[in-house]
Design a protein around this motif. Structure first.
Motif, mmCIF file in Angstrom:
data_model
loop_
_atom_site.group_PDB
_atom_site.id
_atom_site.type_symbol
_atom_site.label_atom_id
_atom_site.label_comp_id
_atom_site.label_asym_id
_atom_site.label_seq_id
_atom_site.Cartn_x
_atom_site.Cartn_y
_atom_site.Cartn_z
ATOM 1 N N TYR A 133 47.835 44.907 35.408
ATOM 2 C CA TYR A 133 46.665 44.968 36.291
ATOM 3 C C TYR A 133 47.062 45.194 37.745
ATOM 4 O O TYR A 133 46.257 45.655 38.551
ATOM 5 C CB TYR A 133 45.858 43.686 36.151
ATOM 6 C CG TYR A 133 44.395 43.925 35.828
ATOM 7 C CD1 TYR A 133 44.022 44.877 34.888
ATOM 8 C CD2 TYR A 133 43.384 43.205 36.448
ATOM 9 C CE1 TYR A 133 42.696 45.098 34.585
ATOM 10 C CE2 TYR A 133 42.048 43.413 36.152
ATOM 11 C CZ TYR A 133 41.709 44.367 35.223
ATOM 12 O OH TYR A 133 40.393 44.590 34.933
ATOM 13 N N GLN A 220 38.762 48.201 38.259
ATOM 14 C CA GLN A 220 39.556 47.354 39.158
ATOM 15 C C GLN A 220 40.196 48.179 40.284
ATOM 16 O O GLN A 220 40.293 47.730 41.426
ATOM 17 C CB GLN A 220 40.643 46.622 38.357
ATOM 18 C CG GLN A 220 41.423 45.604 39.160
ATOM 19 C CD GLN A 220 40.559 44.436 39.635
ATOM 20 O OE1 GLN A 220 39.531 44.138 39.032
ATOM 21 N NE2 GLN A 220 40.956 43.804 40.720
ATOM 22 N N TYR A 223 37.633 48.755 42.857
ATOM 23 C CA TYR A 223 37.426 47.556 43.662
ATOM 24 C C TYR A 223 38.487 47.442 44.755
ATOM 25 O O TYR A 223 38.185 47.173 45.934
ATOM 26 C CB TYR A 223 37.449 46.333 42.759
ATOM 27 C CG TYR A 223 37.031 45.061 43.430
ATOM 28 C CD1 TYR A 223 36.126 45.056 44.481
ATOM 29 C CD2 TYR A 223 37.536 43.837 43.012
ATOM 30 C CE1 TYR A 223 35.739 43.876 45.090
ATOM 31 C CE2 TYR A 223 37.159 42.654 43.623
ATOM 32 C CZ TYR A 223 36.262 42.685 44.660
ATOM 33 O OH TYR A 223 35.876 41.521 45.270
ATOM 34 N N CYS A 224 39.752 47.653 44.380
ATOM 35 C CA CYS A 224 40.837 47.603 45.371
ATOM 36 C C CYS A 224 40.662 48.717 46.404
ATOM 37 O O CYS A 224 40.962 48.530 47.593
ATOM 38 C CB CYS A 224 42.189 47.718 44.676
ATOM 39 S SG CYS A 224 42.588 46.298 43.634
ATOM 40 N N THR A 273 42.742 40.581 41.751
ATOM 41 C CA THR A 273 43.367 41.227 40.595
ATOM 42 C C THR A 273 43.944 40.193 39.639
ATOM 43 O O THR A 273 43.797 40.308 38.408
ATOM 44 C CB THR A 273 44.468 42.194 41.063
ATOM 45 O OG1 THR A 273 43.882 43.196 41.906
ATOM 46 C CG2 THR A 273 45.133 42.872 39.884
ATOM 47 N N GLY A 276 41.015 38.471 37.980
ATOM 48 C CA GLY A 276 40.381 39.390 37.032
ATOM 49 C C GLY A 276 41.192 39.562 35.765
ATOM 50 O O GLY A 276 40.630 39.655 34.667
ATOM 51 N N SER A 280 39.849 38.095 31.846
ATOM 52 C CA SER A 280 39.405 39.257 31.066
ATOM 53 C C SER A 280 38.832 38.787 29.729
ATOM 54 O O SER A 280 39.434 37.989 29.032
ATOM 55 C CB SER A 280 40.587 40.202 30.835
ATOM 56 O OG SER A 280 41.670 39.491 30.290
#
Length: 348
Positions: A133, A220, A223-224, A273, A276, A280
């Motif tokens: 991730y 993800q 998002y970053c 991260t 997340g 999961s």
């Protein structure tokens, strides 16, 4: 010019009235009180309940309480010990109350976890999720650097890259499930163009976990990217210009000038991260439901749900023990996050 005089002396250094100071001190706490209450009800209390229930063997149900009928040969204790069989026993009647059926087992649930191969498989998959991730962070950084340029049509490009961020995880899971289909999926079509073999990604014990992680990386990374785009707006242009005058450009400019100023965004990206990856759940449920086989793509959150709340579960104590382990792992990162925030506030 006429001057205005007053009999009352003005003392600019007079302290504020006590009532005013008291209002100023209380007002922030009154505004924070609803948030504290919600946080206590939905976070703090469930955490302590999970610790408590993990010491019990409990199926999540309550049983009716029974007592002896007046004049019968039965006693209240005998009716209570019969449990649900008291409903079919003459001389017992329900009291209208329900009793908790949990049995105290101490650390037995944690000892069982140690010898549970599905728990270790789930923990190993969580570690794989955690490591892979992190690819979302450099991915988001480089996309944000691209989107930060002033070229024609950039708003359209930004919209396309924002798109996965607003999608539900369920939708992302369905899209990638279709993408991975062994016969009709786009991935295998592309592989066949290059002469590659058709592969059933989600049906393979070796590839299924990586296929789900690839699906999770899509939103993800977006998002970053948003975090870094926000950080790039705060980069000091004078430092950029000074570095250019000194001959810095390309990777050197990025490494020595831009990235240090993006550290707050990087820190937040690392924290979200990690969290997340550890929580999961929905993508696994949608794409494989823990399979293929038994829990080959499971993670701790999914395994906890399956043993505690699924059709074949109802082992609340065992599920709570898994929740406690997951909470302690996450606390390592949460404690680091809180310590960093406290240090920044102290240094500010």
């Amino acid at each position: 010019m006429a001057s205005v005089t007053t009999d009352t002396p003005i003392h600019s250094n007079d302290p504020a009235p006590k009532a005013k100071i008291s209002q100023q001190a209380i007002a922030p706490w009154l505004f924070l009180l609803p948030a504290f209450l919600f946080f206590a009800v939905y976070v703090i209390i469930p955490i302590f309940q999970s610790f408590y229930i993990s010491a019990y063997e409990w199926n999540g149900l309550y049983s009716p309480e029974y007592r002896a009928v007046a004049g019968s040969d039965m006693t209240d204790l005998e009716c209570t010990e019969l449990g649900n069989r008291a409903a079919r026993t003459e001389g017992c009647e329900p009291t209208g109350e329900n009793v908790w059926t949990g049995e105290y087992v101490g650390f037995e649930n944690y000892r069982n976890l140690w010898s549970d191969p599905f728990f270790w498989t789930s923990l190993k998959n969580n570690v794989i999720w955690l490591v892979l991730y992190f690819l979302a962070i450099p991915g988001g950084l480089f996309i944000s650097l691209f989107l930060n340029q002033k070229v024609f049509g950039m708003r359209l490009y930004k919209s396309l890259f924002f798109f996965p961020f607003v999608l539900s995880q369920v939708v992302v899971g369905l899209v990638f499930s279709w993408f991975y289909l062994p016969n009709e999926g786009l991935l295998n079509e592309v592989l066949s163009w290059f002469g590659g073999p058709r592969t059933n990604i989600l049906g393979s014990n070796d590839y299924a976990t990586y296929g789900i992680i690839a699906a999770g990386l899509w939103p993800q990374t977006a998002y970053c990217m948003i975090l870094y785009l926000t950080g790039l707006n705060a980069v000091d242009p004078e430092q950029i210009e000074a570095a250019r005058l000194d001959g810095a450009k390309g990777p050197k400019m990025l490494w020595y000038v831009v990235l240090p100023q993006l550290w707050p965004a990087t820190f937040i990206a690392i924290v979200v991260t990690v969290i997340g990856a550890l929580r999961s759940f929905d993508l696994i449920t949608i794409m494989t439901n823990g399979g293929p086989g038994f829990y080959n793509t499971s993670v701790l959150a999914f395994y906890m749900y399956d043993v505690a709340l699924s059709e074949f579960g109802f082992r609340m104590g065992y599920g709570s023990a898994i929740a406690v382990i997951l909470f302690l792992i996450m606390m390592v990162y949460i404690a680091g996050f809180l310590w960093k925030m406290w240090r920044d506030e102290k240094g500010a």
